[in-house]
Design a protein around this motif. Structure first.
Motif, short mmCIF file in Angstrom:
data_model
loop_
_atom_site.label_atom_id
_atom_site.label_comp_id
_atom_site.label_asym_id
_atom_site.label_seq_id
_atom_site.Cartn_x
_atom_site.Cartn_y
_atom_site.Cartn_z
N ARG A 20 0.83 -1.21 0.00
CA ARG A 20 0.00 0.00 0.00
C ARG A 20 0.86 1.26 0.00
NH1 ARG A 20 -2.87 -3.41 3.73
NH2 ARG A 20 -4.46 -4.41 2.48
N THR A 21 0.50 2.20 -0.86
CA THR A 21 1.23 3.46 -0.96
C THR A 21 0.22 4.59 -1.02
OG1 THR A 21 2.62 2.24 -2.52
CG2 THR A 21 3.12 4.56 -2.23
N VAL A 22 0.47 5.64 -0.23
CA VAL A 22 -0.40 6.82 -0.29
C VAL A 22 0.35 7.94 -0.99
CG1 VAL A 22 -1.63 8.57 1.05
CG2 VAL A 22 -1.54 6.22 1.88
N HIS A 23 -0.29 8.59 -1.91
CA HIS A 23 0.27 9.80 -2.52
C HIS A 23 -0.59 10.99 -2.12
CE1 HIS A 23 2.59 7.89 -6.15
NE2 HIS A 23 2.87 7.30 -5.00
N VAL A 109 -5.94 12.50 -2.80
CA VAL A 109 -5.13 11.56 -2.01
C VAL A 109 -5.46 10.13 -2.45
CG1 VAL A 109 -4.47 10.81 0.32
CG2 VAL A 109 -5.25 13.16 -0.06
N PRO A 110 -4.68 9.57 -3.37
CA PRO A 110 -4.93 8.17 -3.75
C PRO A 110 -4.19 7.20 -2.83
CG PRO A 110 -3.43 9.23 -5.32
CD PRO A 110 -3.67 10.22 -4.22
N LEU A 111 -4.84 6.11 -2.49
CA LEU A 111 -4.19 5.00 -1.78
C LEU A 111 -4.12 3.85 -2.78
CD1 LEU A 111 -3.25 3.31 0.70
CD2 LEU A 111 -5.65 2.92 1.21
N PHE A 112 -2.90 3.53 -3.20
CA PHE A 112 -2.71 2.47 -4.19
C PHE A 112 -2.52 1.14 -3.47
CE2 PHE A 112 -0.89 6.38 -6.03
CZ PHE A 112 -1.68 6.49 -7.17
N ASN A 113 -3.27 0.13 -3.87
CA ASN A 113 -3.14 -1.21 -3.28
C ASN A 113 -2.61 -2.14 -4.37
OD1 ASN A 113 -4.89 -1.00 -0.58
ND2 ASN A 113 -5.81 0.22 -2.21
#
Ligand SMILES: O=C(O)CCC(=O)C(=O)O
Ligand SMILES: [Fe+2]
Length: 157
Positions: A20-23, A109-113
């Motif tokens: 998981r990464t938040v931008h 604010v995208p949270l990439f899974n």
């Protein structure tokens, strides 16, 4: 997945979406929004993105396939206060762009899974068994990511 007739257990879901990464994206205001570039056409390098956007708008997803004539159709995803946009990543090849028509700045604010790096990705075995063939070849997610990043670096802007 349920619509495809496949049920993934928690450990499989964790493996496929556990990275998981938040931008935090900030789009500065521009007095002439017609000239802003925004975010060019892309699909996210992950499985699923959860996106919180403010009330400015400007997110579009592509409807249908890309044609060689370049007459793509873009559908705006209007912001809904308090709602998250759930976007499918490369696994389902959903293309999108960001192009605001506002003179105000915009924040998202995208949270990439994404799959864990060493996980093998490809057609789900349940679907291969059902359809009798695999639509995609298998590969390790890290290799796939590196390939895309390398490809992106070589592409002229
Ligand atoms: O800002 C947005 O609404 C989406 C940004 C985006 O597509 C991305 O960060 O991959
Ligand atoms: Fe994106």
């Amino acid at each position: 997945m349920t619509n495809l007739g496949v049920k993934l257990d928690d450990s499989r879901l964790d493996a496929l979406m556990g990275l998981r990464t938040v931008h935090m994206n900030f789009y500065p205001n521009c007095p002439n929004p017609e000239l802003t570039v925004g975010v060019r056409r892309h699909s996210d390098i992950c499985m699923l993105t959860m996106l919180l956007q403010d009330d400015i708008g400007g997110l579009y997803v592509q409807r249908g396939a890309t044609s060689s004539l370049g007459n793509e159709q873009w559908v705006e995803i209007p912001p809904i206060h308090g709602a998250l946009v759930i976007n499918v990543g490369d696994s389902l090849q959903c293309r999108h762009i960001v192009q605001t028509r506002s003179i105000s700045s915009r924040v998202s604010v995208p949270l990439f899974n994404a799959p864990l790096p060493m996980i093998k990705i490809g057609s789900l075995p349940e679907l291969v068994a059902r359809d009798g063939f695999a639509r995609y070849r298998e590969l390790i997610y890290e290799e796939y990511m590196n390939h895309l990043l390398e490809k992106g670096r070589k592409k002229p802007l």
